[in-house]
Design a protein around this motif. Sequence first.
Motif, PDB file in Angstrom:
ATOM      1  N   ILE A 124      32.701  24.264 -19.044  1.00 20.49           N
ATOM      2  CA  ILE A 124      31.764  25.161 -18.424  1.00 20.49           C
ATOM      3  C   ILE A 124      31.745  26.487 -19.327  1.00 20.49           C
ATOM      4  N   GLU A 125      30.534  26.755 -19.647  1.00 18.27           N
ATOM      5  CA  GLU A 125      30.652  28.183 -20.426  1.00 18.27           C
ATOM      6  C   GLU A 125      29.740  29.144 -19.702  1.00 18.27           C
ATOM      7  N   LEU A 126      30.556  30.254 -19.457  1.00 16.03           N
ATOM      8  CA  LEU A 126      29.859  31.432 -18.805  1.00 16.03           C
ATOM      9  C   LEU A 126      29.176  32.384 -19.405  1.00 16.03           C
ATOM     10  N   LYS A 127      28.320  33.139 -18.612  1.00 18.48           N
ATOM     11  CA  LYS A 127      27.272  34.020 -19.298  1.00 18.48           C
ATOM     12  C   LYS A 127      28.141  35.075 -20.240  1.00 18.48           C
ATOM     13  N   PHE A 156      30.918  25.902  -8.952  1.00 21.45           N
ATOM     14  CA  PHE A 156      32.099  24.697  -9.303  1.00 21.45           C
ATOM     15  C   PHE A 156      33.324  25.145  -8.889  1.00 21.45           C
ATOM     16  N   LYS A 157      34.282  24.234  -8.709  1.00 27.50           N
ATOM     17  CA  LYS A 157      35.646  24.482  -8.539  1.00 27.50           C
ATOM     18  C   LYS A 157      36.145  23.557  -9.342  1.00 27.50           C
ATOM     19  N   LEU A 158      36.823  24.085 -10.324  1.00 23.14           N
ATOM     20  CA  LEU A 158      37.872  23.241 -11.284  1.00 23.14           C
ATOM     21  C   LEU A 158      39.384  23.192 -10.886  1.00 23.14           C
ATOM     22  N   LYS A 159      40.061  22.166 -11.423  1.00 25.31           N
ATOM     23  CA  LYS A 159      41.532  22.202 -11.329  1.00 25.31           C
ATOM     24  C   LYS A 159      41.915  21.598 -12.593  1.00 25.31           C
ATOM     25  N   ASP A 160      43.383  22.086 -13.012  1.00 26.23           N
ATOM     26  CA  ASP A 160      44.000  21.893 -14.356  1.00 26.23           C
ATOM     27  C   ASP A 160      43.040  22.411 -15.575  1.00 26.23           C
ATOM     28  N   VAL A 180      27.128  30.741 -14.702  1.00 30.90           N
ATOM     29  CA  VAL A 180      27.151  29.685 -15.565  1.00 30.90           C
ATOM     30  C   VAL A 180      25.961  29.530 -16.726  1.00 30.90           C
ATOM     31  N   ARG A 181      26.216  29.587 -17.890  1.00 31.37           N
ATOM     32  CA  ARG A 181      25.473  29.304 -18.891  1.00 31.37           C
ATOM     33  C   ARG A 181      25.096  27.713 -19.256  1.00 31.37           C
ATOM     34  N   TYR A 182      26.298  26.864 -19.459  1.00 32.71           N
ATOM     35  CA  TYR A 182      26.100  25.633 -19.665  1.00 32.71           C
ATOM     36  C   TYR A 182      27.206  24.893 -18.970  1.00 32.71           C
ATOM     37  N   VAL A 183      26.828  23.665 -18.796  1.00 33.97           N
ATOM     38  CA  VAL A 183      27.948  22.550 -18.318  1.00 33.97           C
ATOM     39  C   VAL A 183      27.983  21.532 -19.276  1.00 33.97           C
ATOM     40  N   GLN A 184      28.991  21.204 -19.847  1.00 35.17           N
ATOM     41  CA  GLN A 184      29.272  20.214 -20.963  1.00 35.17           C
ATOM     42  C   GLN A 184      29.923  19.075 -20.360  1.00 35.17           C
ATOM     43  N   LEU A 185      29.418  17.958 -20.517  1.00 37.89           N
ATOM     44  CA  LEU A 185      30.077  16.730 -19.987  1.00 37.89           C
ATOM     45  C   LEU A 185      30.246  15.865 -21.049  1.00 37.89           C
ATOM     46  N   LEU A 186      31.259  14.784 -20.863  1.00 40.49           N
ATOM     47  CA  LEU A 186      31.338  13.787 -21.623  1.00 40.49           C
ATOM     48  C   LEU A 186      30.345  12.774 -21.856  1.00 40.49           C
ATOM     49  N   PRO A 187      29.945  12.320 -22.910  1.00 43.64           N
ATOM     50  CA  PRO A 187      28.866  11.394 -22.818  1.00 43.64           C
ATOM     51  C   PRO A 187      28.981  10.011 -21.910  1.00 43.64           C
TER      52      PRO A 187
END
Length: 103
Positions: free
Chosen positions: A17-20, A38-42, A67-74
């Motif tokens: 997750i890229e923030l502003k 979003f809640k993230l761990k590790d 949040v600016r972008y959310v990158q996911l694994l394809p």
Amino acid sequence: MLFYSFFKTQVGQQVTIELKNDLAIQGTLESVDQFLNFKLKDIKVVDEERYPHMMSVKNCFIRGSVVRYVQLLPQTVDTALLQDAARREAQSTQPGKSVAAAA
């Protein structure tokens, strides 16, 4: 609701997750709510040299408005399911069409 439903399917997956403010955080998606918080761990900061104070943080809550972008694994994205859901939502928002007729 489409994005919320989609991100709910990504719980347990690795995301970035890229923030502003240009901070990018990698971690495992633990939860997401209807406001796209979003809640993230590790977690791990992508640029640790620029943000050394974040190295000791292991879990975080990210407010959706920053949040600016959310990158996911394809490989974790089911594009056919996403396209179908987007198509159904677009049909249900057209005036004069009922949800039952779109099915």
